[in-house]
Design an enzyme around this catalytic site. Structure first.
Site, PDB file in Angstrom:
ATOM      1  N   ASP A  17      55.331  28.731 -16.013  1.00 51.56           N
ATOM      2  CA  ASP A  17      55.144  29.983 -16.745  1.00 51.56           C
ATOM      3  C   ASP A  17      54.191  29.788 -17.926  1.00 51.56           C
ATOM      4  O   ASP A  17      54.128  28.703 -18.509  1.00 51.56           O
ATOM      5  CB  ASP A  17      56.502  30.476 -17.251  1.00 51.56           C
ATOM      6  CG  ASP A  17      56.475  31.929 -17.674  1.00 51.56           C
ATOM      7  OD1 ASP A  17      55.510  32.639 -17.323  1.00 51.56           O
ATOM      8  OD2 ASP A  17      57.415  32.358 -18.367  1.00 51.56           O
ATOM      9  N   HIS A  34      45.243  30.639 -14.979  1.00 47.95           N
ATOM     10  CA  HIS A  34      45.671  30.231 -13.642  1.00 47.95           C
ATOM     11  C   HIS A  34      44.852  29.039 -13.148  1.00 47.95           C
ATOM     12  O   HIS A  34      45.393  28.119 -12.527  1.00 47.95           O
ATOM     13  CB  HIS A  34      45.535  31.402 -12.674  1.00 47.95           C
ATOM     14  CG  HIS A  34      46.439  32.554 -12.995  1.00 47.95           C
ATOM     15  ND1 HIS A  34      47.782  32.388 -13.270  1.00 47.95           N
ATOM     16  CD2 HIS A  34      46.197  33.895 -13.077  1.00 47.95           C
ATOM     17  CE1 HIS A  34      48.328  33.571 -13.513  1.00 47.95           C
ATOM     18  NE2 HIS A  34      47.392  34.496 -13.397  1.00 47.95           N
ATOM     19  N   LEU A 128      56.252  11.432  -2.044  1.00 52.17           N
ATOM     20  CA  LEU A 128      56.692  12.643  -2.749  1.00 52.17           C
ATOM     21  C   LEU A 128      56.674  13.812  -1.784  1.00 52.17           C
ATOM     22  O   LEU A 128      55.708  13.989  -1.038  1.00 52.17           O
ATOM     23  CB  LEU A 128      55.770  12.944  -3.936  1.00 52.17           C
ATOM     24  CG  LEU A 128      56.070  14.237  -4.714  1.00 52.17           C
ATOM     25  CD1 LEU A 128      57.374  14.103  -5.507  1.00 52.17           C
ATOM     26  CD2 LEU A 128      54.915  14.593  -5.662  1.00 52.17           C
TER      27      LEU A 128
END
Length: 234
Positions: A17, A34, A128
């Site tokens: 956020d 962004h 991962l």
């Protein structure tokens, strides 16, 4: 449903956020936030194995985000598609397996194509498991799974498998250990509600584009100090 080996380590979910507010604070358009946020994703992915994180789930686009201006959502989708394509080879080289959770029927075809290619090429990653939630709603996934559940089903595992199915999740990821939210807000925003039943929560005022490995390390250090009792008296 295809499944795969889950890397050892914590399962961390991050609500990324503050991109827009970070950009506006610098006198730039929200789209710049962004784009900068994509850089934070790269740095955090690289830091995860060294912090004993085996599964990382990132909240990239909530189903509620469709309420944003169309221009912003389309720009965000282009940034996501570009980031997936640009970083895919490095992820494959680093042993990162990518999976995408959430609905796909409403996303732009170029983004869906990039997602599918990333999943196909990274399937052998073992260091991962990177899960990216796009057009994701935890409540919607639970609701759709409940509707599909046979009336005579009594197994918890069957219901969890249905949640994975409606979310396009190929891997049976473990429950979430830690939820991190950047940007100063303190809520879950419909993110991994089922999977986070006993997750620890960590909130930071740092906006996502400014969030880096030192911040992640601080969150993990705080998490390790927590006393996780799972409802028991110890």
């Amino acid at each position: 449903m295809q499944s795969a080996l889950v890397p050892l380590g914590w399962h961390v979910g991050i609500i990324m956020d503050g991109n827009g507010r970070w950009a506006i604070g610098r006198g730039e358009p929200r789209s710049a936030g962004h784009r900068a946020g994509a850089g934070s994703v790269r740095r955090i992915i690289e830091a995860c194995p060294g912090l004993d994180i085996g599964v990382l789930t990132l909240y990239a686009f909530s189903s509620d985000n469709w309420a944003r201006p169309r221009g912003e959502t389309q720009t965000l989708f282009r940034i996501l598609a570009d980031a997936i394509r640009d970083d895919l080879s490095q992820c494959v080289e680093d042993g990162v397996r990518l999976e995408f959770v959430g609905r796909r029927d409403r996303l732009p075809p170029p983004l869906v194509t990039a997602m599918q290619e990333a999943e196909r090429r990274s399937t052998r990653g073992r260091k991962l498991l990177l899960r990216i939630a796009i057009d994701y709603s935890s409540r919607d996934a639970i609701f759709r799974a409940a509707r599909a559940l046979p009336a005579d089903t009594t197994s918890h595992d069957d219901f969890v498998a249905l949640i994975r199915e409606v979310d396009h999740a190929r891997t049976a990821a473990p429950p979430v250990d830690l939820i991190i939210r950047t940007g100063g807000e303190q809520r879950l925003s419909d993110f991994l509600l089922w999977e986070s039943a006993y997750a620890e929560l960590y909130f930071t005022p740092c906006h996502w584009p400014a969030f880096g490995p030192p911040h992640l390390e601080e969150a993990i250090t705080t998490f390790r100090r927590r006393d996780r009792r799972y409802g028991q008296v110890i």
